[in-house]
Enzyme design. Structure first.
Site, PDB file in Angstrom:
ATOM      1  N   THR A 228      -1.756   0.511   0.082  1.00 48.49           N
ATOM      2  CA  THR A 228      -1.348  -1.011  -0.069  1.00 48.49           C
ATOM      3  C   THR A 228      -2.160  -1.757  -0.814  1.00 48.49           C
ATOM      4  O   THR A 228      -3.594  -1.619  -0.505  1.00 48.49           O
ATOM      5  CB  THR A 228      -1.179  -1.646   1.582  1.00 48.49           C
ATOM      6  OG1 THR A 228       0.004  -1.143   1.923  1.00 48.49           O
ATOM      7  CG2 THR A 228      -1.026  -3.255   1.251  1.00 48.49           C
TER       8      THR A 228
ATOM      9  N   TYR B 111      -5.035   0.970   4.049  1.00 48.16           N
ATOM     10  CA  TYR B 111      -5.735  -0.065   3.745  1.00 48.16           C
ATOM     11  C   TYR B 111      -7.082   0.763   3.336  1.00 48.16           C
ATOM     12  O   TYR B 111      -7.824   1.203   4.413  1.00 48.16           O
ATOM     13  CB  TYR B 111      -6.003  -1.130   4.900  1.00 48.16           C
ATOM     14  CG  TYR B 111      -4.795  -2.061   5.014  1.00 48.16           C
ATOM     15  CD1 TYR B 111      -4.278  -2.795   4.030  1.00 48.16           C
ATOM     16  CD2 TYR B 111      -4.173  -2.007   6.324  1.00 48.16           C
ATOM     17  CE1 TYR B 111      -3.043  -3.576   4.444  1.00 48.16           C
ATOM     18  CE2 TYR B 111      -3.003  -2.722   6.558  1.00 48.16           C
ATOM     19  CZ  TYR B 111      -2.427  -3.549   5.414  1.00 48.16           C
ATOM     20  OH  TYR B 111      -1.349  -4.376   5.647  1.00 48.16           O
TER      21      TYR B 111
ATOM     22  N   HIS C 226       4.885  -7.969   0.670  1.00 47.86           N
ATOM     23  CA  HIS C 226       4.143  -8.136   2.175  1.00 47.86           C
ATOM     24  C   HIS C 226       5.010  -9.136   3.056  1.00 47.86           C
ATOM     25  O   HIS C 226       4.419  -9.872   3.654  1.00 47.86           O
ATOM     26  CB  HIS C 226       2.879  -8.263   2.085  1.00 47.86           C
ATOM     27  CG  HIS C 226       1.791  -7.620   2.985  1.00 47.86           C
ATOM     28  ND1 HIS C 226       1.016  -6.448   2.838  1.00 47.86           N
ATOM     29  CD2 HIS C 226       1.640  -7.968   4.338  1.00 47.86           C
ATOM     30  CE1 HIS C 226       0.558  -6.041   3.798  1.00 47.86           C
ATOM     31  NE2 HIS C 226       0.924  -6.828   4.739  1.00 47.86           N
TER      32      HIS C 226
ATOM     33  N   GLN D 280      -0.038   4.483   5.911  1.00 44.83           N
ATOM     34  CA  GLN D 280      -0.379   3.493   4.987  1.00 44.83           C
ATOM     35  C   GLN D 280      -1.798   3.293   5.155  1.00 44.83           C
ATOM     36  O   GLN D 280      -2.252   3.092   6.248  1.00 44.83           O
ATOM     37  CB  GLN D 280       0.510   2.356   5.587  1.00 44.83           C
ATOM     38  CG  GLN D 280       0.258   1.005   4.568  1.00 44.83           C
ATOM     39  CD  GLN D 280      -0.918   0.297   5.117  1.00 44.83           C
ATOM     40  OE1 GLN D 280      -1.387   0.272   6.367  1.00 44.83           O
ATOM     41  NE2 GLN D 280      -1.567  -0.420   4.448  1.00 44.83           N
TER      42      GLN D 280
ATOM     43  N   ILE E  82       3.694  -1.656   9.745  1.00 42.50           N
ATOM     44  CA  ILE E  82       3.083  -2.876  10.418  1.00 42.50           C
ATOM     45  C   ILE E  82       2.086  -2.707  11.610  1.00 42.50           C
ATOM     46  O   ILE E  82       2.146  -1.817  12.341  1.00 42.50           O
ATOM     47  CB  ILE E  82       4.209  -3.607  11.176  1.00 42.50           C
ATOM     48  CG1 ILE E  82       5.207  -3.991  10.114  1.00 42.50           C
ATOM     49  CG2 ILE E  82       3.774  -4.715  11.982  1.00 42.50           C
ATOM     50  CD1 ILE E  82       6.730  -5.011  10.431  1.00 42.50           C
ATOM     51  N   GLY E  83       0.901  -3.490  11.458  1.00 43.86           N
ATOM     52  CA  GLY E  83      -0.423  -2.950  12.242  1.00 43.86           C
ATOM     53  C   GLY E  83      -0.114  -3.675  13.794  1.00 43.86           C
ATOM     54  O   GLY E  83       0.691  -4.651  13.931  1.00 43.86           O
TER      55      GLY E  83
ATOM     56  N   ARG F 100       3.698 -12.483   3.249  1.00 41.41           N
ATOM     57  CA  ARG F 100       2.712 -12.829   4.006  1.00 41.41           C
ATOM     58  C   ARG F 100       1.312 -13.168   3.232  1.00 41.41           C
ATOM     59  O   ARG F 100       0.425 -13.524   3.814  1.00 41.41           O
ATOM     60  CB  ARG F 100       2.600 -11.750   5.034  1.00 41.41           C
ATOM     61  CG  ARG F 100       3.632 -11.904   6.296  1.00 41.41           C
ATOM     62  CD  ARG F 100       3.512 -10.481   6.968  1.00 41.41           C
ATOM     63  NE  ARG F 100       2.606 -10.459   7.960  1.00 41.41           N
ATOM     64  CZ  ARG F 100       2.458 -11.038   9.113  1.00 41.41           C
ATOM     65  NH1 ARG F 100       3.365 -11.772   9.407  1.00 41.41           N
ATOM     66  NH2 ARG F 100       1.434 -10.825   9.965  1.00 41.41           N
TER      67      ARG F 100
ATOM     68  N   SER G 193       0.728   1.906   9.890  1.00 39.34           N
ATOM     69  CA  SER G 193      -0.345   1.056   9.220  1.00 39.34           C
ATOM     70  C   SER G 193      -1.851   1.553   9.427  1.00 39.34           C
ATOM     71  O   SER G 193      -2.060   1.753  10.830  1.00 39.34           O
ATOM     72  CB  SER G 193       0.039  -0.264   9.717  1.00 39.34           C
ATOM     73  OG  SER G 193      -1.245  -1.211   9.305  1.00 39.34           O
TER      74      SER G 193
ATOM     75  N   ASP H 115      10.583  -3.162   0.016  1.00 37.51           N
ATOM     76  CA  ASP H 115      10.563  -3.814   1.271  1.00 37.51           C
ATOM     77  C   ASP H 115      10.416  -5.313   0.942  1.00 37.51           C
ATOM     78  O   ASP H 115      10.068  -5.757  -0.231  1.00 37.51           O
ATOM     79  CB  ASP H 115       9.865  -3.403   2.274  1.00 37.51           C
ATOM     80  CG  ASP H 115       8.301  -3.890   2.143  1.00 37.51           C
ATOM     81  OD1 ASP H 115       7.942  -4.816   1.379  1.00 37.51           O
ATOM     82  OD2 ASP H 115       7.434  -3.171   2.770  1.00 37.51           O
TER      83      ASP H 115
ATOM     84  N   ARG I 229      -2.736 -18.236   6.448  1.00 34.12           N
ATOM     85  CA  ARG I 229      -1.565 -18.236   7.237  1.00 34.12           C
ATOM     86  C   ARG I 229      -1.985 -19.447   8.348  1.00 34.12           C
ATOM     87  O   ARG I 229      -2.724 -19.175   9.304  1.00 34.12           O
ATOM     88  CB  ARG I 229      -1.175 -17.154   8.052  1.00 34.12           C
ATOM     89  CG  ARG I 229      -0.821 -15.918   7.200  1.00 34.12           C
ATOM     90  CD  ARG I 229      -0.725 -14.594   7.600  1.00 34.12           C
ATOM     91  NE  ARG I 229      -0.428 -13.439   6.665  1.00 34.12           N
ATOM     92  CZ  ARG I 229      -0.728 -12.164   7.046  1.00 34.12           C
ATOM     93  NH1 ARG I 229      -0.714 -11.791   8.181  1.00 34.12           N
ATOM     94  NH2 ARG I 229      -0.520 -11.339   6.152  1.00 34.12           N
TER      95      ARG I 229
ATOM     96  N   LYS J 154       1.833   0.497  -2.704  1.00 36.63           N
ATOM     97  CA  LYS J 154       2.699  -0.523  -2.190  1.00 36.63           C
ATOM     98  C   LYS J 154       2.131  -1.917  -2.371  1.00 36.63           C
ATOM     99  O   LYS J 154       1.147  -2.210  -2.253  1.00 36.63           O
ATOM    100  CB  LYS J 154       2.979  -0.313  -0.411  1.00 36.63           C
ATOM    101  CG  LYS J 154       3.684  -1.323   0.323  1.00 36.63           C
ATOM    102  CD  LYS J 154       3.778  -1.129   1.795  1.00 36.63           C
ATOM    103  CE  LYS J 154       4.426  -1.933   2.543  1.00 36.63           C
ATOM    104  NZ  LYS J 154       3.278  -3.284   2.842  1.00 36.63           N
TER     105      LYS J 154
END
Ligand code: GLV
Length: 420
Positions: free
Chosen positions: A189, A163, A304, A161, A111-112, A307, A139, A335, A198, A280
């Protein structure tokens, strides 16, 4: 729980359940437990402690939160069937993941931007993970330098992780830093080239990186520093522009391909001397099969935490199908929506080999920093140890589909609340 239980010294894993006794005893010493670990109470308390932006970011889901709701609902349709009079006195909660023997099949999800939850960001989280021996996953959107997180995590184990930027030199640099800092697996990911829509975050311009917070992992990267110079951006004088250049390289909104995934898998293996590479964000059987075909070491079945794609299938429902298709060919991890030891148990019973938790420790971090993360995770370990004891399971390997009674998929009870 008797602390002098003679079986305790013969157990191969800790008597985590004793954390219950420790808390039951506290008021005799004029103390109180730090806070209530019931997930709803945790969430409420985190909301009180956080800034509006922190709260929105921690709780936001894509669109109407229907994927999040589906994630939670799927846990309800599986029920554990307890077994009685099983000799669980020497129960063992441990498992092995990528060559690491770990005390439970539970890890810290990547988690960032933890600095929006606590000024020290990822450092206390990595520290507690190391202390408990649970795998910690950093992250790429983390808000502390990779090297500092590695140090805080101590002996680990820790995974990185990724990106993946479209700037290959930058990708190489990030991976090299992770290798040099003792990260022993790479988890790419693939469901987040950009954030999902969001509403609350959009409505409040809630993107920390554009407002000078959270880019430290990038700002400490030598290749990214070169990029800043090339763009004439001074991060001290232009933190918003620097943060934006960083995050626009990370969540760039430009898709990658299976070919590029193979490229980065090979790069990681070259830099790390062949350490595990995982993907992931898999929800579809065909994608899981493709991942196996290209030769990954594992996949994380994840949406995710709801999200990214609104109105999607529950990750736990996806898990069942994916395990049936590739469970014997790769390490399937899970997860999305995990709130308790029983949720972890259900994911294991459906065939996951390892389960990551996210929001639980984010709430603990938000409420009380390092103490909060420790309380949440020690509580979860105690809950898991106690669950095996009261449900009659001697070890993680015994948890299989026979441990569950499963109802049909049912998505009819949709609500729009983020909490269930
Ligand atoms: C990033 O991973 C996010 O979900 O915000």
């Amino acid at each position: 729980m008797d602390p002098n239980n003679p079986n305790r010294k013969h157990r191969s894993t800790e008597q985590y359940g004793l954390y219950q006794r420790e808390n039951f005893w506290k008021s005799n010493d004029g103390e109180v437990p730090p806070f209530n670990t019931e997930p709803g109470a945790l969430e409420d308390l985190a909301k009180q402690k956080l800034t509006q932006n922190g709260w929105y970011y921690a709780s936001s889901n894509a669109g109407q939160s229907h994927t999040h709701t589906a994630n939670r609902q799927s846990f309800y349709r599986h029920r554990i069937i307890p077994r009685m009079l099983v000799d669980t006195n020497l129960r063992d909660t441990a498992t092995t993941i990528f060559g690491h023997r770990v005390p439970t099949p539970i890890g810290f999800a990547p988690i960032g931007i933890n600095k929006i939850y606590h000024p020290l960001g990822e450092l206390p989280v990595a520290k507690v993970a190391g202390e408990l021996g649970l795998p910690y996953c950093l992250s790429t959107a983390g808000s502390q330098p990779i090297e500092d997180v590695g140090k805080a995590n101590g002996a680990g184990p820790r995974f990185f992780q990724l990106y993946m930027p479209h700037d290959d030199e930058l990708t190489r640099s990030l991976l090299q830093r992770a290798v040099d800092s003792g990260f022993t697996a790479c988890i790419l990911t693939v469901d987040t080239w950009q954030l999902g829509w969001r509403h609350d975050d959009v409505n409040t311009s809630n993107y920390a990186f554009y407002h000078g917070t959270g880019a430290d992992l990038g700002l400490s990267d030598p290749v990214f520093q070169k990029r800043l110079r090339e763009h004439g951006i001074d991060p001290d004088k232009q933190p918003n522009e620097a943060g934006a250049l960083w995050i626009d390289n990370v969540w760039h909104g430009r898709a990658h391909t299976w070919e590029k995934t193979q490229w980065v898998m090979e790069l990681w293996r070259e830099l790390s001397g062949g350490k595990p590479f995982c993907i992931k964000g898999i929800q579809r059987v065909e994608d899981a099969q493709k991942a196996v075909e290209i030769g990954v070491d594992g996949i994380v079945v994840s949406n995710h935490a709801g999200r990214q794609v609104d109105g999607a299938v529950a990750s736990l429902d996806a898990l069942e199908l994916i395990v049936d298709a590739v469970g014997d060919k790769t390490t399937v991890m899970f997860d999305s929506g995990v709130r308790s030891a029983s949720d972890i148990f259900k994911a294991l019973a459906l065939g996951a080999k390892f389960v990551f938790v996210g929001r639980l420790w984010v709430w603990g971090l938000s409420i009380m920093g390092e103490t909060g993360v420790r309380h949440v995770m020690k509580g979860l370990l105690a809950e898991f140890d106690i669950l095996l004891n009261v449900a009659g399971f001697k070890n993680v390997g015994e948890i299989d589909r026979k441990a569950l009674e499963s109802g049909p998929k049912s998505y009819q009870f949709m609500t729009q609340t983020s909490k269930l």
